[in-house]
Design a protein around this motif. Structure first.
Motif: not given
Length: 248
Positions: A45, A47, A119, A153, A158, A183
């Motif tokens: 993940t 961001s 996302e 993200t 999300t 998401a």
């Protein structure tokens, strides 16, 4: 072992299937040559605040394994995963060799700004490169291909928002969901509790990306009249979800 698959998760080829194929081929050809590696963690993940993440690739086999990294944009259409090459992410090193019992750190980097509303989804594939065959080897060489989900993200909040339906169609009874959130929703432990007390487990873990509709045909599994009440239970992103569905 964290993972020994050709593909991981939604639309994955499981280790059991791989071993079954290998065993069948072994009976025909006499031997199977295959590497063995795993990766941790099993999803990434990223961001705006974390543009780089590290993975560790571990060689649990008895011989060196060479691996090539490939990055794809990930979409879903009509319940199937679709991939296209992307330069929005960077994976380093792109090709490497891991000695038996050793590990290699792989870094995944974000090369674009996150989407302001939703996302983004990608897959990192780790493709084993076939090693030179031993002299006189006769058999099957299996090259593993392992896929790791990569999500970026949004700068906005999300969350998945799955809406479920159970309806009769010309093809029979169908359970469906549409993700109206922005998401992905990782669905696991999906079950239906029927009025007679029978519990139906429908599918192993699967991702439902934002805006995507997914169906589970139930033809030949169960027949329910219109208006019948059924209880659905599942985990979505590790959170328990229950819903009362009426057959439409």
């Amino acid at each position: 072992m964290l993972m020994l698959l050709k593909l991981l998760e939604c639309r994955a080829v499981r280790l059991g299937l791989l071993l079954l194929v290998a065993f069948s081929c072994m009976r025909l050809s006499g031997s199977v040559l295959a590497g063995s590696f795993s990766v941790s963690p099993i999803r990434v993940t990223l961001s705006a605040g974390q543009k780089i993440m590290a993975l560790r690739v571990i060689n649990s086999g008895a011989t060196p394994v060479s691996i090539q990294l490939e990055l794809f944009s990930w979409m879903q259409e009509q319940g199937a995963d679709r991939y296209s090459p992307t330069n929005e992410l960077l994976a380093m090193p792109p090709i490497f060799t891991v000695a038996p019992g050793e590990s290699q750190v792989v870094r995944i980097g974000l090369r674009r700004a996150p989407d302001p509303q939703r996302e983004l989804s990608y897959r990192l594939f780790l493709q084993e490169l076939p090693a030179p065959l031993p002299k006189g080897f006769q058999g099957l060489q299996v090259a593993l291909r392992l896929g790791v989900p990569v999500f970026v993200t949004s700068s906005a909040p999300t969350a998945p928002q799955l809406q479920w339906r159970l309806r009769r169609t010309s093809k029979g009874l169908v359970l469906s969901t549409i993700n109206q959130g922005n998401a992905q929703g990782h669905v696991s432990g999906l079950q239906l509790l029927l009025r007679n007390g029978k519990i139906m487990t429908l599918q192993d873990p699967v991702y439902v990306l934002a805006g995507v509709r997914r169906e589970w045909p139930l033809e030949g599994i169960v027949s329910l009249p219109i208006g019948e009440l059924v209880e659905l239970s599942a985990k979505v992103n590790e959170k328990d979800v229950t819903s009362q569905l009426r057959v439409e």
